[in-house]
Enzyme design. Structure first.
Site, PDB file in Angstrom:
ATOM      1  N   LYS A  17      51.596 -18.893  40.695  1.00  0.00           N
ATOM      2  CA  LYS A  17      51.099 -18.204  41.872  1.00  0.00           C
ATOM      3  C   LYS A  17      50.502 -19.184  42.878  1.00  0.00           C
ATOM      4  O   LYS A  17      50.325 -18.867  44.032  1.00  0.00           O
ATOM      5  CB  LYS A  17      49.979 -17.212  41.476  1.00  0.00           C
ATOM      6  N   ASP A  22      50.898 -32.350  39.029  1.00  0.00           N
ATOM      7  CA  ASP A  22      49.885 -32.899  38.134  1.00  0.00           C
ATOM      8  C   ASP A  22      50.609 -33.743  37.077  1.00  0.00           C
ATOM      9  O   ASP A  22      51.007 -34.865  37.367  1.00  0.00           O
ATOM     10  CB  ASP A  22      49.114 -31.705  37.546  1.00  0.00           C
ATOM     11  N   ARG A  39      41.174 -18.666  44.458  1.00  0.00           N
ATOM     12  CA  ARG A  39      42.390 -18.834  45.264  1.00  0.00           C
ATOM     13  C   ARG A  39      42.129 -18.537  46.735  1.00  0.00           C
ATOM     14  O   ARG A  39      42.822 -19.047  47.612  1.00  0.00           O
ATOM     15  CB  ARG A  39      43.500 -17.896  44.766  1.00  0.00           C
ATOM     16  N   LYS A  73      48.515 -35.347  42.335  1.00  0.00           N
ATOM     17  CA  LYS A  73      47.480 -35.964  41.502  1.00  0.00           C
ATOM     18  C   LYS A  73      48.185 -37.007  40.629  1.00  0.00           C
ATOM     19  O   LYS A  73      48.476 -36.753  39.461  1.00  0.00           O
ATOM     20  CB  LYS A  73      46.867 -34.868  40.624  1.00  0.00           C
TER      21      LYS A  73
HETATM   22  P1  IMP Z   1      52.090 -29.834  35.725  1.00  0.00           P
HETATM   23  O1  IMP Z   1      52.464 -30.757  36.850  1.00  0.00           O
HETATM   24  O2  IMP Z   1      53.253 -29.387  34.895  1.00  0.00           O
HETATM   25  O3  IMP Z   1      50.981 -30.419  34.889  1.00  0.00           O
HETATM   26  O4  IMP Z   1      51.508 -28.469  36.286  1.00  0.00           O
HETATM   27  C1  IMP Z   1      51.081 -28.359  37.582  1.00  0.00           C
HETATM   28  C2  IMP Z   1      50.462 -27.005  37.755  1.00  0.00           C
HETATM   29  O5  IMP Z   1      49.179 -26.973  37.111  1.00  0.00           O
HETATM   30  C3  IMP Z   1      50.213 -26.727  39.214  1.00  0.00           C
HETATM   31  O6  IMP Z   1      51.299 -26.074  39.819  1.00  0.00           O
HETATM   32  C4  IMP Z   1      48.952 -25.890  39.172  1.00  0.00           C
HETATM   33  O7  IMP Z   1      49.315 -24.523  39.027  1.00  0.00           O
HETATM   34  C5  IMP Z   1      48.222 -26.372  37.941  1.00  0.00           C
HETATM   35  N1  IMP Z   1      47.188 -27.377  38.291  1.00  0.00           N
HETATM   36  C6  IMP Z   1      47.226 -28.709  38.077  1.00  0.00           C
HETATM   37  N2  IMP Z   1      46.121 -29.334  38.524  1.00  0.00           N
HETATM   38  C7  IMP Z   1      45.347 -28.358  39.048  1.00  0.00           C
HETATM   39  C8  IMP Z   1      44.047 -28.355  39.689  1.00  0.00           C
HETATM   40  O8  IMP Z   1      43.359 -29.378  39.885  1.00  0.00           O
HETATM   41  N3  IMP Z   1      43.598 -27.146  40.094  1.00  0.00           N
HETATM   42  C9  IMP Z   1      44.301 -25.984  39.933  1.00  0.00           C
HETATM   43  N4  IMP Z   1      45.516 -25.941  39.341  1.00  0.00           N
HETATM   44  C10 IMP Z   1      46.035 -27.110  38.905  1.00  0.00           C
END
Ligand code: IMP
Ligand code: MG
Length: 183
Positions: free
Chosen positions: A46, A106, A168, A134
């Site tokens: 979302k 992330d 959000r 990040k």
């Molecule tokens: P990843 O890259 O597979 O670890 O997942 C990324 C997802 O994790 C993003 O689309 C967000 O929904 C969530 N996410 C990662 N870091 C944050 C943060 O600092 N705040 C809020 N959601 C985050």
């Protein structure tokens, strides 16, 4: 109500004015690159819903939108590009120019699997646009075509991003106080 939420925040990382300028810049770049084409913007629910809503209004070429909801599937040692689809696209993306619109990149694990899945549907092109990055926490490589703001390795909320489904609706991107998610 917004003031109550701000009590849980240690600082504002990006103001709504900065976010607006950044989204505008990304919209201009996409509009220039997709001149004469009609891309489909695919957003992962979302967290990206606010970014998606603002980004489409900065894009000047005709475009369509669709939404997907996924969760990681199987163990991290699994090499197949599998994601569990909670909600699939309504659109057939074969021979379409697809742009994945993400809120924050992330570890990259979910997005790298999603890219594999969408590529298997034979789009003409597939690009990735993420508002926040990040990079310190990256585990899986993801090629980013449009990147907004690089953020430090802290948990951020607002502008669509949540902690436990809250925050959000904060208009700025904020750093959440660690005591909120460690308690
Ligand atoms: P990843 O890259 O597979 O670890 O997942 C990324 C997802 O994790 C993003 O689309 C967000 O929904 C969530 N996410 C990662 N870091 C944050 C943060 O600092 N705040 C809020 N959601 C985050
Ligand atoms: Mg997300």
């Amino acid at each position: 109500m917004i003031n109550d939420l701000m009590n849980d925040v240690s600082r504002v990382l990006c103001t709504q004015q900065q976010l607006k300028a950044e989204v505008k810049r990304l919209g201009i770049e996409i509009s220039r690159d997709y001149e004469g084409r009609q891309p489909i913007l695919v957003s992962v629910l979302k967290g990206a819903f606010v970014f998606m809503a603002d980004l489409v209004r900065e894009i000047t070429v005709p475009c369509t939108i669709d939404f997907m909801s996924v969760s990681s599937y199987g163990s991290s040692t699994e090499s197949s590009g599998r994601v569990k689809i909670i909600k699939d696209l309504d659109t057939n993306i074969e021979n379409r120019d697809v742009i994945i619109v993400e809120d924050i990149l992330d570890s990259g694990v979910t997005l790298s699997k999603l890219i594999e899945l969408l590529k298997s549907r034979n789009p003409s092109s597939l690009a990735v646009c993420t508002l926040f990055d990040k990079p310190d926490r990256r585990k899986a490589y993801v090629a980013v075509d449009y990147r907004g703001i690089t953020v430090p390795d802290e948990f951020v909320v607002g502008y669509g991003l949540d902690y436990d489904e809250k925050y959000r609706n904060l208009p700025d991107l904020c750093v959440l106080k660690p005591e909120i998610y460690t308690k």
